[in-house]
Design an enzyme around this catalytic site. Sequence first.
Site, mmCIF file in Angstrom:
data_model
loop_
_atom_site.group_PDB
_atom_site.id
_atom_site.type_symbol
_atom_site.label_atom_id
_atom_site.label_comp_id
_atom_site.label_asym_id
_atom_site.label_seq_id
_atom_site.Cartn_x
_atom_site.Cartn_y
_atom_site.Cartn_z
ATOM 1 N N ASN A 1 0.852 -1.182 0.000
ATOM 2 C CA ASN A 1 0.000 0.000 0.000
ATOM 3 C C ASN A 1 0.895 1.242 0.000
ATOM 4 O O ASN A 1 2.127 1.131 -0.032
ATOM 5 C CB ASN A 1 -0.984 -0.007 1.176
ATOM 6 C CG ASN A 1 -0.280 -0.006 2.534
ATOM 7 O OD1 ASN A 1 0.814 0.523 2.697
ATOM 8 N ND2 ASN A 1 -0.923 -0.601 3.531
ATOM 9 N N GLU B 1 3.488 1.492 2.943
ATOM 10 C CA GLU B 1 4.464 0.411 2.823
ATOM 11 C C GLU B 1 5.433 0.678 1.671
ATOM 12 O O GLU B 1 6.633 0.409 1.778
ATOM 13 C CB GLU B 1 3.739 -0.920 2.604
ATOM 14 C CG GLU B 1 2.964 -1.410 3.804
ATOM 15 C CD GLU B 1 2.008 -2.550 3.471
ATOM 16 O OE1 GLU B 1 1.556 -3.231 4.408
ATOM 17 O OE2 GLU B 1 1.710 -2.754 2.266
ATOM 18 N N ASP C 1 -6.295 -7.594 0.756
ATOM 19 C CA ASP C 1 -6.366 -9.041 0.516
ATOM 20 C C ASP C 1 -7.134 -9.329 -0.777
ATOM 21 O O ASP C 1 -6.728 -10.159 -1.585
ATOM 22 C CB ASP C 1 -7.082 -9.735 1.684
ATOM 23 C CG ASP C 1 -6.347 -9.582 3.001
ATOM 24 O OD1 ASP C 1 -5.140 -9.290 2.978
ATOM 25 O OD2 ASP C 1 -6.984 -9.772 4.054
#
Length: 295
Positions: free
Chosen positions: A170, A173, A244
Site C-alpha cells: 500500500n 508500505e 487481501d
Amino acid sequence: RISPEAPIPVVEVSGESFYPGGAANVARNLREFTAHVGVVGMIGQDRGGEQLRQLLADQKIDTSACSISADFPTIVKTRIIARQQQVVRVDREKILAPDEKQIGSIVARVKKMLPEIDGIIFEDYGKGFLAERLVSEIVTSAREGKKVIAADPNPRHNIPWHGLSVVKPNRSEAFYAAGIPLQESDADDNVLKEVGAALLQKWQTELVLITLGEEGMMLFQRGQKPHHVPTKARQVFDVSGAGDTAIALFTLAFCCGAAPLEAAEIANHASAVVVAKLGTATVSPEELRKNFENG
C-alpha cells in the site's frame, strides 16, 4: 452505554461471527472464483486453530500443507462493533518463526504441490512465518516451473522479493520500502512515481502495484509509464481486507492470462465491492460483474 464504573463503553453482546483472517482471507477471496485453493502457514493446537481449520474446511480450502504446532498460539483478532462502528480490537498473538525442520517440511510440501499450482501469493503480515529461506526456496522452484508469484509485503520484514511477477504494497508500505519519507500525494505526484520506479529496481520484479486507498491503484511496469487506476468505490464502510481482495483478484486474473492493466482493473473493482461491506469480506463473481456494469 458508558459504564458507571469508569469512562468506558459497555457493549451488550447480541451476536458473534467468525471468519478466517490474514492470508486465509486472501484464500477466501480466491475461493469465490476457483475450486482449488490452499493455504500454507502455522496453526496452533488450540481452540482457535481447530476453529480456523474447520472454517477453511467448510469453504473447501486445503490446509494439508500447514504446520500444526503445539508451541504456536493461533492468532485471533476480536473486533467489537457497535452499530457498524468498530469500538475496539483485541489481538491474541505471539510472533514466532518456524524452525529449520518446519521450514524444510513446508518447502517440501509446496514443491510436491507445484505441478498442480498456477500461482503462489506470499502474504507477509510480519508474524514471523515467512522466513527468508522459506521464501527463497519456494520462489526458486516456482520460477523454474514458470508459475505466477505475487507478494503482499511487510517492509519492516526485509525479504528480498526478487524475481516475482508482482509485489503489492500500500502507499505507506511502498514509501517505507523505497526509503522515501511518506508524503500525502495524489496519483499524479512525481514522488509516488519515484517510489514505484525505486521498488521495481529494488525488488527486481516484473510489476509493482501500489494500492492508494480512496485514490485506487498505481501500476508500475518495466519500460512503461506508470498507470493510475482510479477507485470504483461508491461508499466505504470498512477498508479492512481490501488489500487481501486486491492481491487475490490481481493474481487470479494474471494466472488466467489477463494483461497487467486488465488484472489491475479487475482487482480495483473487486476492492470497491469489499470496502462497502463490514469486516474482512469477500467479493462474489456476481458482485464483481455488477460493479463493472455500473461503471
